[in-house]
Design a protein around this motif. Structure first.
Motif, PDB file in Angstrom:
ATOM      1  N   UNK A 124       0.864  -1.183   0.000  1.00 24.82           N
ATOM      2  CA  UNK A 124       0.000   0.000   0.000  1.00 24.82           C
ATOM      3  C   UNK A 124       0.900   1.233   0.000  1.00 24.82           C
ATOM      4  N   UNK A 125       0.720   2.093  -0.983  1.00 29.02           N
ATOM      5  CA  UNK A 125       1.522   3.312  -1.105  1.00 29.02           C
ATOM      6  C   UNK A 125       0.664   4.510  -0.700  1.00 29.02           C
ATOM      7  N   UNK A 126       1.102   5.237   0.333  1.00 28.47           N
ATOM      8  CA  UNK A 126       0.417   6.423   0.820  1.00 28.47           C
ATOM      9  C   UNK A 126       1.322   7.617   0.543  1.00 28.47           C
ATOM     10  N   UNK A 127       0.843   8.591  -0.233  1.00 26.16           N
ATOM     11  CA  UNK A 127       1.719   9.684  -0.643  1.00 26.16           C
ATOM     12  C   UNK A 127       0.963  11.002  -0.731  1.00 26.16           C
ATOM     13  N   UNK A 128       1.708  12.083  -0.532  1.00 23.92           N
ATOM     14  CA  UNK A 128       1.200  13.447  -0.742  1.00 23.92           C
ATOM     15  C   UNK A 128      -0.125  13.698  -0.029  1.00 23.92           C
ATOM     16  N   UNK A 129      -0.209  13.280   1.222  1.00 21.90           N
ATOM     17  CA  UNK A 129      -1.473  13.362   1.952  1.00 21.90           C
ATOM     18  C   UNK A 129      -1.282  14.005   3.325  1.00 21.90           C
ATOM     19  N   UNK A 130      -2.402  14.481   3.888  1.00 19.81           N
ATOM     20  CA  UNK A 130      -2.414  15.135   5.189  1.00 19.81           C
ATOM     21  C   UNK A 130      -3.407  14.416   6.093  1.00 19.81           C
ATOM     22  N   UNK A 131      -3.031  14.253   7.371  1.00 24.46           N
ATOM     23  CA  UNK A 131      -3.899  13.551   8.316  1.00 24.46           C
ATOM     24  C   UNK A 131      -3.901  14.273   9.656  1.00 24.46           C
ATOM     25  N   UNK A 132      -5.099  14.438  10.232  1.00 22.42           N
ATOM     26  CA  UNK A 132      -5.197  15.053  11.541  1.00 22.42           C
ATOM     27  C   UNK A 132      -6.560  14.844  12.157  1.00 22.42           C
TER      28      UNK A 132
END
Length: 478
Positions: A232-240
């Motif tokens: 699973x590739x997770x990229x260029x993302x924001x989490x909060x």
């Protein structure tokens, strides 16, 4: 009738041309106005009876009755659009049992959709894209649900999986004949708003999943939870959990985990975690974390930037902003090229008392008087640990597995105390020393030897009294 002269005929031609041009312009204007009415928000929010459900292999939840304003529940509309996309089959398969959907797209068209239960992607789906909009949990959304779930009924539930940690042996995990129910599923340009009720995205038993340019907000369990499967590739993302740019008054109460990877061979690249109790948890192996900025919850308040609970993981070029990396029983863990601000550091936590293969090198630390590497608990087995070539400013204290000291004086006993420098207490496995007298005569040195090594202190004694310097090099590895 008087015949038209040539100039009059020319004038008549211009009048007719002008009329035709005006008609064409009016027709073009009418067409543009019609298209504008069809694509305008008011049109999209009106009855969907005359809106298309799909065009080619692109499916539009608005056409299925979805409310792009978020006022009405759109769960059924989105699920129906996804179900129709999953019905596209031309006999081609990817992994065994996974249907190639030919790159079918479920397009949210920039709408904001309220949903009351998870959108479950049908199992055995592959080569599918969901894109371009917002999903927001309603007040009745289940607390244990995720806005979108890649989960087959044959897969174990997340709660069952979290109860146990991944197997210690990497080869065993890699060779398991795990079932895969999804392949090449892509999520892009989506805002996942869990409304402080559940999680964002659940991925179970899936291979080669891509999460790109997404935003995860208001989760209380996990923003993204990946269990089993691969890559699973997770990229260029924001989490909060809550919107903040740091220093939030509610930081002590931040909840949840932004990314939980209980899976192997995944990559997290160019991601920011701006509020959560824990930024990233690694419960699987062979994962790569690079370019991640964690300022989710300060270590002072009990937060953790990255928690590594399994071996064979790499952390490269990451920014720990007032929080730390915690590694449980490190086994082939690589932490390199990082920047730790505000007292952020690396904590080695003993669970079973073993370390085997750990590199912490070429990092920068800035902050208060904490050690760059701290030990939490007792380690009884330590093997192949390299902590070196890091640098500090502020009041941070360097700790290393390698130490160098110069002891200058006039006497026969030369004591080099490495306890402020070395990471592990009472552990020196290699000593090398040199004597410099400045007299330029070898015959004046006499006999000399290391006479004691204990408590990370090395004692060198000389047969004759010397006025000079003893250089001592020690290593905590054999």
């Amino acid at each position: 009738m008087r015949p038209f002269s040539l100039p009059n005929l020319f004038l008549l031609f211009l009048v007719l041309q002008s009329a035709n041009s005006s008609q064409r312009q009016q027709k073009l204007y009418d067409i543009k106005s019609k298209l504008h009415r069809r694509s305008s928000p008011s049109r999209l929010l009106s009855s969907s009876s005359d809106l298309v459900k799909s065009a080619g292999r692109v499916f539009y939840p608005i056409g299925y009755g979805g409310d792009a304003s978020g006022a009405q529940d759109s769960t059924a509309a989105i699920m129906n659009a996804v179900a129709d996309a999953a019905l596209i089959k031309d006999g081609q398969q990817m992994l065994p049992g996974v249907n190639d959907l030919g790159g079918a797209i479920v397009d949210l068209q920039g709408g904001s959709f309220k949903i009351s239960k998870p959108i479950v992607i049908p199992p055995n789906s592959g080569n599918l894209v969901l894109q371009g909009g917002t999903l927001r949990a309603s007040d009745t959304f289940p607390h244990d649900g995720y806005l979108i779930e890649l989960r087959s009924l044959s897969s174990s539930k997340p709660s069952e999986n979290k109860a146990s940690e991944p197997h210690d042996t990497f080869s065993d995990m890699k060779n398991r004949n795990e079932p895969i129910y999804y392949e090449d599923i892509t999520f892009r340009d989506i805002l996942f708003d869990s409304s402080n009720l559940g999680g964002g995205l659940l991925v179970i038993d899936s291979a080669r999943t891509r999460i790109d340019n997404c935003f995860f907000l208001h989760f209380v369990s996990e923003g993204i939870l990946v269990e089993r499967g691969h890559e699973t590739f997770i990229s260029n993302s924001f989490l909060g959990q809550i919107p903040t740019i740091g220093g939030d008054e509610h930081e002590r109460g931040f909840l949840g985990t932004a990314i939980d990877l209980a899976s192997n061979d995944n990559a997290v690249t160019d991601v920011v975690v701006f509020s959560a109790a824990t930024g990233i948890v690694l419960r699987g192996q062979a994962n790569m974390i690079t370019g991640v900025h964690c300022y989710n919850k300060a270590t002072f308040f009990g937060g953790i930037g990255i928690l590594i609970k399994s071996g064979q993981n790499r952390i490269d070029n990451c920014y720990m902003d007032y929080n730390s990396i915690v590694v449980q029983d490190p086994s082939q863990v690589h932490i390199v090229n990082g920047f730790f601000l505000g007292g952020g550091n690396v904590v080695l936590k003993s669970v079973n008392g073993r370390i085997s293969g750990l590199n912490i090198i070429n990092n920068m630390f800035s902050g208060d008087t904490r050690n760059v590497v701290e030990i939490d608990g007792d380690f009884t087995s330590i093997d192949q640990v390299v902590i070196d070539q890091n640098n500090v400013n502020g009041g941070m204290r360097l700790k290393s597995t390698v130490g160098k000291l110069a002891v200058t004086g006039n006497g026969t006993v030369w004591t080099a105390d490495f306890s402020p420098v070395l990471v592990f207490p009472n552990r020196i496995k290699h000593v090398q020393y040199s004597i410099y007298t400045g007299a330029g005569r070898l015959e004046g040195v006499g006999g000399h030897a290391v006479t004691n090594i204990s408590g990370n202190v090395v004692v060198v004694e000389t047969q004759k009294q010397l006025n000079g310097t003893v250089w001592v090099l020690v290593d905590q590895n054999a």
